[in-house]
Design an enzyme around this catalytic site. Structure first.
Site, PDB file in Angstrom:
ATOM      1  N   GLY A  25     -11.486   6.697 -24.935  1.00 28.64           N
ATOM      2  CA  GLY A  25     -12.142   6.575 -23.626  1.00 28.64           C
ATOM      3  C   GLY A  25     -13.462   7.329 -23.627  1.00 28.64           C
ATOM      4  O   GLY A  25     -13.486   8.551 -23.565  1.00 28.64           O
ATOM      5  N   ARG A  80     -12.156  36.390   1.108  1.00 24.24           N
ATOM      6  CA  ARG A  80     -10.894  35.662   0.929  1.00 24.24           C
ATOM      7  C   ARG A  80     -11.121  34.156   0.986  1.00 24.24           C
ATOM      8  O   ARG A  80     -10.367  33.374   0.451  1.00 24.24           O
ATOM      9  CB  ARG A  80      -9.887  36.057   2.018  1.00 24.24           C
ATOM     10  CG  ARG A  80      -9.410  37.489   1.885  1.00 24.24           C
ATOM     11  CD  ARG A  80      -8.645  37.910   3.114  1.00 24.24           C
ATOM     12  NE  ARG A  80      -9.457  37.765   4.327  1.00 24.24           N
ATOM     13  CZ  ARG A  80      -9.004  37.946   5.568  1.00 24.24           C
ATOM     14  NH1 ARG A  80      -7.751  38.283   5.754  1.00 24.24           N
ATOM     15  NH2 ARG A  80      -9.806  37.795   6.605  1.00 24.24           N
ATOM     16  N   ASN A 120      -8.194  19.467  -7.052  1.00 28.79           N
ATOM     17  CA  ASN A 120      -9.047  18.472  -6.398  1.00 28.79           C
ATOM     18  C   ASN A 120      -8.721  18.341  -4.911  1.00 28.79           C
ATOM     19  O   ASN A 120      -9.609  18.198  -4.076  1.00 28.79           O
ATOM     20  CB  ASN A 120      -8.919  17.110  -7.095  1.00 28.79           C
ATOM     21  CG  ASN A 120      -9.878  17.004  -8.277  1.00 28.79           C
ATOM     22  OD1 ASN A 120     -10.716  17.879  -8.481  1.00 28.79           O
ATOM     23  ND2 ASN A 120      -9.761  15.948  -9.052  1.00 28.79           N
ATOM     24  N   CYS A 135     -12.931  10.965  -8.239  1.00 27.30           N
ATOM     25  CA  CYS A 135     -11.687  11.744  -8.317  1.00 27.30           C
ATOM     26  C   CYS A 135     -11.032  12.099  -6.992  1.00 27.30           C
ATOM     27  O   CYS A 135      -9.832  11.903  -6.843  1.00 27.30           O
ATOM     28  CB  CYS A 135     -11.962  13.020  -9.092  1.00 27.30           C
ATOM     29  SG  CYS A 135     -12.305  12.692 -10.805  1.00 27.30           S
ATOM     30  N   ASP A 179     -13.669   3.661 -27.916  1.00 25.82           N
ATOM     31  CA  ASP A 179     -13.566   2.973 -26.631  1.00 25.82           C
ATOM     32  C   ASP A 179     -13.368   1.493 -26.926  1.00 25.82           C
ATOM     33  O   ASP A 179     -13.875   0.962 -27.913  1.00 25.82           O
ATOM     34  CB  ASP A 179     -14.864   3.187 -25.837  1.00 25.82           C
ATOM     35  CG  ASP A 179     -14.673   2.941 -24.349  1.00 25.82           C
ATOM     36  OD1 ASP A 179     -14.704   3.922 -23.582  1.00 25.82           O
ATOM     37  OD2 ASP A 179     -14.513   1.765 -23.953  1.00 25.82           O
ATOM     38  N   PHE A 186     -23.214   9.409  -5.629  1.00 23.58           N
ATOM     39  CA  PHE A 186     -22.280  10.142  -4.752  1.00 23.58           C
ATOM     40  C   PHE A 186     -22.640  11.610  -4.618  1.00 23.58           C
ATOM     41  O   PHE A 186     -22.149  12.301  -3.741  1.00 23.58           O
ATOM     42  CB  PHE A 186     -20.824   9.938  -5.201  1.00 23.58           C
ATOM     43  CG  PHE A 186     -20.386  10.801  -6.362  1.00 23.58           C
ATOM     44  CD1 PHE A 186     -20.581  10.400  -7.672  1.00 23.58           C
ATOM     45  CD2 PHE A 186     -19.742  12.007  -6.125  1.00 23.58           C
ATOM     46  CE1 PHE A 186     -20.164  11.188  -8.737  1.00 23.58           C
ATOM     47  CE2 PHE A 186     -19.311  12.810  -7.187  1.00 23.58           C
ATOM     48  CZ  PHE A 186     -19.524  12.396  -8.491  1.00 23.58           C
ATOM     49  N   ARG A 219     -27.208  15.036   4.443  1.00 27.61           N
ATOM     50  CA  ARG A 219     -26.830  16.158   3.577  1.00 27.61           C
ATOM     51  C   ARG A 219     -27.265  17.490   4.164  1.00 27.61           C
ATOM     52  O   ARG A 219     -27.054  18.541   3.566  1.00 27.61           O
ATOM     53  CB  ARG A 219     -27.463  15.981   2.186  1.00 27.61           C
ATOM     54  CG  ARG A 219     -26.917  14.790   1.436  1.00 27.61           C
ATOM     55  CD  ARG A 219     -25.499  15.060   0.985  1.00 27.61           C
ATOM     56  NE  ARG A 219     -24.937  13.906   0.294  1.00 27.61           N
ATOM     57  CZ  ARG A 219     -23.828  13.989  -0.428  1.00 27.61           C
ATOM     58  NH1 ARG A 219     -23.168  15.113  -0.545  1.00 27.61           N
ATOM     59  NH2 ARG A 219     -23.344  12.916  -0.999  1.00 27.61           N
ATOM     60  N   GLY A 225     -19.908  12.963   3.815  1.00 28.90           N
ATOM     61  CA  GLY A 225     -18.547  12.711   3.308  1.00 28.90           C
ATOM     62  C   GLY A 225     -18.528  12.883   1.795  1.00 28.90           C
ATOM     63  O   GLY A 225     -19.568  12.759   1.151  1.00 28.90           O
TER      64      GLY A 225
END
Ligand code: UDX
Ligand code: UDX
Length: 470
Positions: A10, A259, A223, A275, A35, A337, A442, A270
């Site tokens: 991959g 903390r 994630n 992932c 691949d 993204f 943003r 967003g």
């Protein structure tokens, strides 16, 4: 025994950079990335790599042809390797049981079957791809059920935490490396071998070893936690817009609590990327299968909030432009993204563009790294646009931000590319229709300065500002 040969199956965003850095840091090890796509391998062997990642070109140039090879000869590479990394994609299933949520493991399973068929010596098989908890068990079952006489396997979980845009740095200086394996003498020996690879550049104290299931779940958990922080701050951005609080100030105040910490508190249009959504959906599905509906609902809410944020931002654009964008010219700056990548998977820009197109807008799109073809593929998808043919007349892709913004009614900013901060906004304003709007998805431009120029500015997590001239 120190491993001499590694095979990576991959050559994608994870497999390519990971194997390249291993080759860089382990000159004694021969690393071959294979691949099934001939085209992808040809790109890895060319001067224009298939993915854009700062620093990657240099690493590949330094090692390619010496101890780093990109090949379609999967058979040879598997046969020779001591360690085999599986880094094939694990998309969300779009059919059957678990549709829209469960991870589709057909490529991982395919890789395991191929290894079992080809291997004539003992192998350590490493799950690099993010997979559901207990996937290693399925892999080992396939391998052991199909093994050749005398050939034994160990399966390790070694999830990758690199983020796109900073992949090389993340690989060179990871917070931690995680290795999960079987709690047996053979399992511990296999873990030790993989540790030896990483110890070439990572201090042993940063290499965590644990049981396989903990390692697999830790990746999904990491994630999910990161995405949860973004959804948390994005939920508060709506409160800020309604009250006059500023989400950046709230994030600063909250993040200074040691903390809590300050990272991943940037409100945005967003989260996107290959992932976060996929892995949380996967976690939700696992919880449902384990009959833990409350836990499933809890994590599902992180996704719901992200959908809400994308829709809320798109709705704000339309509402501000007098409730109609039909035939309005809108510049969309940024399509990836996040900055420093050409990847558009699950990019919030796709959602925003789709909504504006559905409302009849004409879009002028510019992104420094996303290819025109990719934008057209993303927007022509039948799930995205009701009438794919129509979009060709309503989208133009530009090579510069200045061209994209010329004669438009509004600028919608979806990706935080550094170059967008440096633009000459006076020049842009002069060439736009009036009133000229900027929607900063943003929250990273100098809004006070833009306001002085004359723009009407709207952004995430802060109340509307009036123009400087009114
Ligand atoms: C990976 C993962 O494996 C995924 O689980 C994780 O969550 C993110 O990283 P990524 O590297 O981003 O995915 O995927 P992609 O860029 O699509 O690369 C996967 C590569 O595997 C492709 O080049 C594809 O051609 C190749 N592949 C896929 C094979 O060589 N054989 C297969 O059977 C399937
Ligand atoms: C993520 C994880 O960070 C990484 O550890 C894992 O291996 C793969 O998934 P990636 O998706 O490449 O990496 O990028 P990341 O930097 O996490 O950004 C994901 C999305 O969240 C982007 O759309 C980004 O713009 C957004 N984001 C990030 C925010 O909106 N606000 C933030 O504060 C941080």
């Amino acid at each position: 025994m120190t491993p001499k040969k590694i095979c990576g199956i991959g050559a994608g965003y994870v497999g390519g950079p990971t194997c390249s850095v291993i080759a860089l840091k382990c000159p004694e090890i021969q690393v071959t990335v294979v691949d099934k796509s001939k085209e992808r391998i040809a790109q890895w062997n060319s001067n224009k790599l298939p993915i854009y990642e700062p620093g990657l070109d240099e690493v590949v140039k330094k090692c390619r042809g010496k101890n780093l090879f990109f090949s379609t000869d999967i058979e040879k590479s598997i046969k020779e390797a001591d360690i085999i990394f599986i880094s094939v994609n694990t998309p969300t299933k779009n059919f059957g049981n678990g549709k829209g949520r469960a991870a589709d493991l057909k490529y991982v399973e395919g890789a395991a079957r191929m290894i079992a068929e080809l291997a004539t010596e003992n192998k350590i098989v490493v799950e690099k791809s993010t997979v559901p908890v207990r996937s290693a068990e399925s892999i080992i079952n396939i391998l052991r059920a199909n093994h050749k006489p005398g050939v034994t396997y160990q399966v390790l979980s070694n999830p990758e935490f690199l983020a796109e845009g900073t992949a090389i740095d993340d690989l060179l200086h990871p917070d931690r490396v995680l290795i999960g394996g079987e709690d047996s003498a053979e399992g511990r020996a296999a873990i030790e071998q993989l540790c030896k690879v990483y110890e070439n550049w990572i201090p042993r104290k940063n290499i965590l070893t644990m049981n396989t299931w903990s390692s697999e779940l830790s990746k999904l958990a990491a994630n999910a936690f990161l995405a949860q922080r973004i959804s948390s701050i994005n939920s508060l951005s709506a409160v800020c817009e309604a009250t006059g609080a500023d989400v950046s100030e709230v994030a600063l105040a909250v993040g200074l609590d040691s903390r809590i910490g300050s990272k991943f508190l940037q409100a945005s249009v967003g989260f996107g990327g290959s992932c976060f959504q996929k892995d949380i959906l996967n976690l939700v599905y696992i919880c449902e299968c384990l009959n833990l509906p409350e836990v499933a609902d809890y994590w599902q809410q992180v996704i719901n909030m992200n959908e809400y944020q994308k829709s809320r931002f798109s709705a704000q654009v339309i509402e501000s432009l007098f409730n109609t964008v039909t035939d309005k010219q809108i510049a969309l700056l940024g399509f990836a993204f996040k900055k420093n990548t050409g990847d558009t998977r699950e990019s919030p820009a796709i959602h925003v563009a789709k909504t504006l197109l559905d409302e009849g807008a004409k879009l002028h799109i510019y992104d420094p790294k996303v290819e025109e073809e990719q934008i057209m593929v993303d927007l022509s998808h039948s799930c995205v646009i009701a009438e794919p043919e129509m979009i060709k007349n309503r989208i133009s892709i530009h090579k510069h931000a200045y061209d994209a913004t010329k004669n438009t009614h509004a600028i919608v900013l979806c990706t935080e590319w550094d170059e967008f901060v440096e633009l000459d906004y006076r020049r842009i304003y002069a060439n736009m229709m009036k009133p000229a709007y900027i929607f900063d998805g943003r929250k990273f431009l100098d809004h006070e300065e833009l306001r002085k120029i004359g723009f009407i500015v709207r952004t995430i997590g802060k109340k509307i500002m009036k123009t400087g001239i009114s």
